[in-house]
Design a protein around this motif. Structure first.
Motif, PDB file in Angstrom:
ATOM      1  N   GLU A   1       0.815  -1.227   0.000  1.00  0.00           N
ATOM      2  CA  GLU A   1       0.000   0.000   0.000  1.00  0.00           C
ATOM      3  C   GLU A   1       0.847   1.274   0.000  1.00  0.00           C
ATOM      4  OE1 GLU A   1      -3.007  -0.433  -0.652  1.00  0.00           O
ATOM      5  OE2 GLU A   1      -3.244  -2.526  -0.098  1.00  0.00           O
ATOM      6  N   ARG A   2       2.136   1.148  -0.249  1.00  0.00           N
ATOM      7  CA  ARG A   2       3.012   2.328  -0.240  1.00  0.00           C
ATOM      8  C   ARG A   2       2.722   3.301  -1.371  1.00  0.00           C
ATOM      9  NH1 ARG A   2       8.804  -0.287   1.620  1.00  0.00           N
ATOM     10  NH2 ARG A   2       8.071  -0.931   3.678  1.00  0.00           N
ATOM     11  N   TRP A   3       1.959   2.849  -2.366  1.00  0.00           N
ATOM     12  CA  TRP A   3       1.571   3.730  -3.466  1.00  0.00           C
ATOM     13  C   TRP A   3       0.812   4.946  -2.941  1.00  0.00           C
ATOM     14  CZ3 TRP A   3      -3.559   4.730  -3.856  1.00  0.00           C
ATOM     15  CH2 TRP A   3      -4.451   3.819  -3.249  1.00  0.00           C
ATOM     16  N   ILE A   4       0.184   4.802  -1.774  1.00  0.00           N
ATOM     17  CA  ILE A   4      -0.563   5.910  -1.172  1.00  0.00           C
ATOM     18  C   ILE A   4       0.338   7.138  -1.034  1.00  0.00           C
ATOM     19  CG2 ILE A   4      -1.679   6.680   0.964  1.00  0.00           C
ATOM     20  CD1 ILE A   4      -2.634   3.742   1.304  1.00  0.00           C
ATOM     21  N   THR A   5       1.601   6.920  -0.683  1.00  0.00           N
ATOM     22  CA  THR A   5       2.521   8.044  -0.455  1.00  0.00           C
ATOM     23  C   THR A   5       2.896   8.754  -1.747  1.00  0.00           C
ATOM     24  OG1 THR A   5       4.497   6.648  -0.589  1.00  0.00           O
ATOM     25  CG2 THR A   5       3.473   6.915   1.592  1.00  0.00           C
ATOM     26  N   GLU A   6       2.701   8.102  -2.875  1.00  0.00           N
ATOM     27  CA  GLU A   6       2.999   8.723  -4.164  1.00  0.00           C
ATOM     28  C   GLU A   6       1.765   9.377  -4.774  1.00  0.00           C
ATOM     29  OE1 GLU A   6       4.577   5.504  -6.428  1.00  0.00           O
ATOM     30  OE2 GLU A   6       6.247   5.183  -5.050  1.00  0.00           O
ATOM     31  N   TYR A   7       0.594   8.897  -4.388  1.00  0.00           N
ATOM     32  CA  TYR A   7      -0.654   9.359  -4.999  1.00  0.00           C
ATOM     33  C   TYR A   7      -1.313  10.480  -4.199  1.00  0.00           C
ATOM     34  CZ  TYR A   7      -5.006   8.916  -7.627  1.00  0.00           C
ATOM     35  OH  TYR A   7      -6.088   9.160  -8.413  1.00  0.00           O
ATOM     36  N   TYR A   8      -1.136  10.470  -2.866  1.00  0.00           N
ATOM     37  CA  TYR A   8      -1.773  11.458  -1.992  1.00  0.00           C
ATOM     38  C   TYR A   8      -0.711  12.307  -1.302  1.00  0.00           C
ATOM     39  CZ  TYR A   8      -5.966   8.689  -2.677  1.00  0.00           C
ATOM     40  OH  TYR A   8      -7.025   8.032  -3.252  1.00  0.00           O
ATOM     41  N   PRO A   9      -0.991  13.606  -1.105  1.00  0.00           N
ATOM     42  CA  PRO A   9      -0.026  14.454  -0.388  1.00  0.00           C
ATOM     43  C   PRO A   9       0.006  14.085   1.096  1.00  0.00           C
ATOM     44  CG  PRO A   9      -1.998  15.713  -0.983  1.00  0.00           C
ATOM     45  CD  PRO A   9      -2.154  14.349  -1.572  1.00  0.00           C
ATOM     46  N   CYS A  10       1.130  13.562   1.548  1.00  0.00           N
ATOM     47  CA  CYS A  10       1.276  13.110   2.932  1.00  0.00           C
ATOM     48  C   CYS A  10       2.064  14.139   3.737  1.00  0.00           C
ATOM     49  CB  CYS A  10       1.992  11.762   2.985  1.00  0.00           C
ATOM     50  SG  CYS A  10       1.065  10.449   2.166  1.00  0.00           S
ATOM     51  N   GLU A  11       1.623  14.371   4.958  1.00  0.00           N
ATOM     52  CA  GLU A  11       2.359  15.279   5.850  1.00  0.00           C
ATOM     53  C   GLU A  11       3.540  14.587   6.491  1.00  0.00           C
ATOM     54  OE1 GLU A  11       0.215  17.514   8.748  1.00  0.00           O
ATOM     55  OE2 GLU A  11      -1.170  18.310   7.251  1.00  0.00           O
ATOM     56  N   ARG A  12       3.384  13.271   6.721  1.00  0.00           N
ATOM     57  CA  ARG A  12       4.448  12.534   7.393  1.00  0.00           C
ATOM     58  C   ARG A  12       4.455  11.101   6.901  1.00  0.00           C
ATOM     59  NH1 ARG A  12       3.973  11.074  13.612  1.00  0.00           N
ATOM     60  NH2 ARG A  12       2.515   9.720  12.586  1.00  0.00           N
TER      61      ARG A  12
END
Length: 162
Positions: free
Chosen positions: A76-87
């Protein structure tokens, strides 16, 4: 809604409109609109309605939006590339802790439920409770026994206190 304009952003079509329910300008993805009913009255956009500046994309996180933290696995690490993450930080083993802003907890609940078993909600507790309750309701609807819970289909299971 009272439409303001149609536009393309990131290859997707949107209707930008005054939403009567929210009493604010909202974006609606055209491919997610299930039905349209044209009213007999003309669209009336209030004078305070202003189109969004979309030069930086559709979603712009801000500190006033809810912050969620998820524990995600490798798949599920794709989340960090698809959504703007604060941390984003490494957790135990292959797991990462990811914090991101969301428009509302209802969207976050649907988002998490659509992900795989490698995702769990760390915060806020309210979101974790909502995800857990809906997942249990879905399992119950399918007649799937929940571990640790007595079911009427299994007379051998005694009373269980939870």
């Amino acid at each position: 809604i009272d439409p303001l304009r149609m536009l393309m952003v990131g290859g997707r079509a949107y209707v930008e409109a005054w939403c009567r329910r929210a009493e604010a300008v909202r974006l609606f993805r055209a491919d997610r609109i299930d039905a349209v009913t044209e009213l007999d009255e003309p669209a009336v956009v209030p004078p305070q309605a202003r189109p969004h500046d979309l030069t930086d994309g559709v979603f712009r996180p801000s500190p006033d939006l809810p912050l969620i933290t998820l524990r995600i696995g490798r798949g599920e690490r794709w989340i960090t590339e698809y959504y703007p993450c604060e941390r984003v930080e490494a957790g135990d083993g292959d797991q990462w802790l990811v914090s991101l802003r969301v428009t509302d907890l209802g969207w976050a609940r649907r988002f998490v439920l659509g992900l795989g078993p490698e995702v769990s909600v760390v915060a806020p507790a309210e979101l974790a409770d909502q995800v857990r309750a809906q997942a249990l309701a879905a399992l119950e609807a399918y007649g799937t026994p929940v571990l640790g819970a007595a079911t009427s289909a299994d007379p051998a299971v005694g009373a269980v206190t939870q």
